[in-house]
Each structure stands twice: as structure tokens, then as C-alpha cells.
Design an enzyme around this catalytic site. Structure first.
Site, mmCIF file in Angstrom:
data_model
loop_
_atom_site.group_PDB
_atom_site.id
_atom_site.type_symbol
_atom_site.label_atom_id
_atom_site.label_comp_id
_atom_site.label_asym_id
_atom_site.label_seq_id
_atom_site.Cartn_x
_atom_site.Cartn_y
_atom_site.Cartn_z
ATOM 1 N N HIS A 6 0.814 -1.227 0.000
ATOM 2 C CA HIS A 6 0.000 0.000 0.000
ATOM 3 C C HIS A 6 0.841 1.268 0.000
ATOM 4 O O HIS A 6 0.484 2.256 -0.626
ATOM 5 C CB HIS A 6 -0.948 0.034 1.209
ATOM 6 C CG HIS A 6 -1.925 -1.079 1.221
ATOM 7 N ND1 HIS A 6 -1.638 -2.301 1.807
ATOM 8 C CD2 HIS A 6 -3.177 -1.183 0.709
ATOM 9 C CE1 HIS A 6 -2.680 -3.096 1.658
ATOM 10 N NE2 HIS A 6 -3.633 -2.451 0.997
ATOM 11 N N GLU A 83 2.863 -1.526 7.741
ATOM 12 C CA GLU A 83 3.847 -1.588 6.644
ATOM 13 C C GLU A 83 5.116 -0.806 6.980
ATOM 14 O O GLU A 83 6.223 -1.222 6.616
ATOM 15 C CB GLU A 83 3.205 -1.114 5.329
ATOM 16 C CG GLU A 83 2.128 -2.106 4.854
ATOM 17 C CD GLU A 83 1.596 -1.870 3.449
ATOM 18 O OE1 GLU A 83 0.813 -2.705 2.978
ATOM 19 O OE2 GLU A 83 1.940 -0.838 2.824
ATOM 20 N N ARG A 171 -22.061 14.370 16.632
ATOM 21 C CA ARG A 171 -22.445 15.530 15.815
ATOM 22 C C ARG A 171 -23.849 15.303 15.275
ATOM 23 O O ARG A 171 -24.133 14.246 14.709
ATOM 24 C CB ARG A 171 -21.481 15.688 14.640
ATOM 25 C CG ARG A 171 -20.145 16.276 15.009
ATOM 26 C CD ARG A 171 -19.368 16.672 13.753
ATOM 27 N NE ARG A 171 -18.301 17.568 14.103
ATOM 28 C CZ ARG A 171 -17.090 17.165 14.528
ATOM 29 N NH1 ARG A 171 -16.831 15.873 14.629
ATOM 30 N NH2 ARG A 171 -16.168 18.046 14.846
ATOM 31 N N ARG A 225 -14.025 23.352 18.521
ATOM 32 C CA ARG A 225 -14.421 23.104 19.907
ATOM 33 C C ARG A 225 -15.881 22.746 19.933
ATOM 34 O O ARG A 225 -16.656 23.254 19.117
ATOM 35 C CB ARG A 225 -14.195 24.350 20.773
ATOM 36 C CG ARG A 225 -12.755 24.729 20.903
ATOM 37 C CD ARG A 225 -12.605 25.994 21.695
ATOM 38 N NE ARG A 225 -12.882 25.794 23.090
ATOM 39 C CZ ARG A 225 -13.488 26.691 23.861
ATOM 40 N NH1 ARG A 225 -13.893 27.844 23.366
ATOM 41 N NH2 ARG A 225 -13.690 26.449 25.129
HETATM 42 N N1 URA Z 1 -10.844 15.942 13.795
HETATM 43 C C1 URA Z 1 -11.889 15.331 14.403
HETATM 44 O O1 URA Z 1 -11.982 14.109 14.435
HETATM 45 N N2 URA Z 1 -12.815 16.118 14.989
HETATM 46 C C2 URA Z 1 -12.760 17.462 14.962
HETATM 47 O O2 URA Z 1 -13.646 18.125 15.505
HETATM 48 C C3 URA Z 1 -11.666 18.070 14.315
HETATM 49 C C4 URA Z 1 -10.718 17.281 13.737
#
Ligand code: URA
Length: 255
Positions: A6, A83, A171, A225
């Protein structure tokens, strides 16, 4: 041994390098290699780029270094580490970006991961879930020294390392907006448990390296954040630059 499939590298190409810096983004390999050249007055060279794996050769104070991108998440990261280890790399430093979940951590700060919550799948193919995803103490100390040297504000602690950017990092701005019950309220719980941040590769890097008897570490720049919506270009630039400066300085402590 010949070519590793890879990464498209072999032992001759890597010229005895023992340390690898591991960004996620393939375009960041070049940025890091150029930063090293600029700082130490050395040359760098692109060795290979196949799929998400882009590798540069660089030198820091006579020490040969590889910069290899891992792609996003555990599966491709596990391939990169396996690897590279086959080729003789024994020290692996992830240099990435992250979202902070504690109030005292700001955009542009860096987080040095002492251990990761294993919210991934790939690492369980190398060591059972009871096995800790912990940084090697020499890598951890070097990253702290590197951050101090680079004069970057740093935090050391536990990272939640997720297979997914949307549900695993709780999220709700995804296509469906739905987060499985198992992840609803997870961020609050990680906050209570003093977890500092979310990212997506450290559990794989640290589980594989610890279980293989190799040195692993992780430093990430804060670009986001909890509670702040979109990731801005400026935040990405600052977080990325600070993590790269600290990681490069850290390599000097690992020689
Ligand atoms: N990477 C992530 O996994 N989450 C974030 O909020 C920013 C970068």
C-alpha cells in the site's frame, strides 16, 4: 523484503529511517517535509504517493525521517503503521488535528495524547479492547519538550478516538441528524471523565505501537471546539501549524 504494497516503499527507498511522522492528510506530508527542510536547512524528497499514503523523506540533524500520511481513521492508519514497521520504523508520531471538548482548551492549542479511549474497530484486530491505547513514555516526554521548545500552548491527557466524525463525535449536523442512542450524551460523559478531545486515529496508532513494542505518540492541533459550528480556514491553519512546529521540535528529543 521487497516493496510494501500500500505504501509503495521498500527498505532501499527509506534509507534506514527509524522515525515516522504521521499526518492524516496526504497533502500535509509535503507541508511537514518542507517545514523540516526550512527549519534544519536539509533537503526533502517525495518517495511515494499511492491512495491516501503519501511519503516524504526528510532529515533532522543527520537523522533520517519519514513523513507518511495515514488517511482518515483506523483501517488505513493500521496499514500505514504495519507496513512502516515491516520496513524497520520503530517510532511513530501522529501529527494531526482535533476537536476539543473541554472549556479551558482553545483553538490553536495542541493536545498531547497520553492515552486514547478506543472508539474504533481497527485496533481491536491487533489487541483486545482491554489492552490500553497508551503513548510510549519517551514519545510523550519528547512531545512535551517539543511543545515547550516551539512555545505552543499544550495540554496532556486522554483523547476519545472515534471511527466516525459524525455519530462517534456526537455531531447532529449529519445527513440524517440522528445519533445512535449509544452516542447520545457521550460528549458530556467524556467531559466528566476528563477526556480532552475527539480525533480519529490515535487509538489505532497507540494500540498498535504499544502492542508491537514500538514507540508511539500523538500530538494534535485544536481546530474546533464543541459548540462551535463549522471549522474555519484560520483555525485549521493555526492548529495544523502549531502541531507541526511542536512535533518537529519533538523529533530532536527522540534522536
Ligand atoms: N478531527 C476530528 O476528528 N474532529 C474534529 O472536531 C476536528 C478534527
Amino acid at each position: 523484503m521487497g516493496n510494501v504494497y500500500h505504501l509503495d516503499l521498500d527498505k532501499k527507498k527509506i534509507r534506514g529511517a527509524k522515525i515516522a511522522l504521521l499526518p492524516g492528510d496526504p497533502f500535509r506530508s509535503q507541508i511537514i517535509a518542507e517545514k523540516i527542510s526550512e527549519t534544519y536547512g536539509t533537503v526533502n524528497e517525495k518517495l511515494a504517493w499511492k491512495r491516501e499514503f503519501c511519503t516524504y523523506f526528510a532529515e533532522i540533524k543527520g537523522e533520517k525521517i519519514l513523513v507518511t500520511s495515514t488517511g482518515i481513521g483506523g483501517p488505513s492508519t493500521s496499514i500505514a503503521i504495519d507496513e512502516l514497521a515491516q520496513l524497520g520504523i520503530d517510532t511513530f508520531i501522529r501529527v494531526g488535528t482535533t476537536g476539543a471538548i473541554q472549556d479551558h482548551i482553545n483553538i490553536g492549542d495542541v493536545i498531547i495524547t497520553s492515552g486514547s479511549v478506543r472508539l474504533d474497530g481497527a485496533s481491536t484486530h491487533y489487541a483486545p479492547i482491554e489492552f490500553p491505547a497508551v503513548a510510549h513514555y519517551e514519545a510523550l516526554n519528547a512531545l512535551i519538550e517539543g511543545a515547550k521548545k516551539a512555545k505552543v500552548k499544550y495540554h496532556v491527557g486522554i483523547t476519545a478516538s472515534s471511527d466516525t466524525f459524525y455519530p462517534g463525535e456526537e455531531r447532529y449536523d449529519s445527513f440524517t441528524g440522528y445519533v445512535l442512542r449509544r452516542f447520545q450524551g457521550a460528549t458530556k460523559e467524556w467531559q466528566k471523565l476528563h477526556v480532552l478531545n475527539y480525533e480519529m486515529e490515535s487509538s489505532t496508532v497507540l494500540t498498535l505501537t504499544a502492542s508491537m513494542g514500538l514507540r508511539g505518540g500523538c500530538i494534535t492541533g485544536v481546530i474546533n471546539r464543541v459548540g462551535i459550528g463549522k471549522i474555519t480556514k484560520e483555525a485549521l491553519k493555526t492548529g495544523q501549524e502549531n502541531a507541526i512546529r511542536a512535533a518537529t521540535a519533538a523529533v530532536e528529543c527522540l534522536l
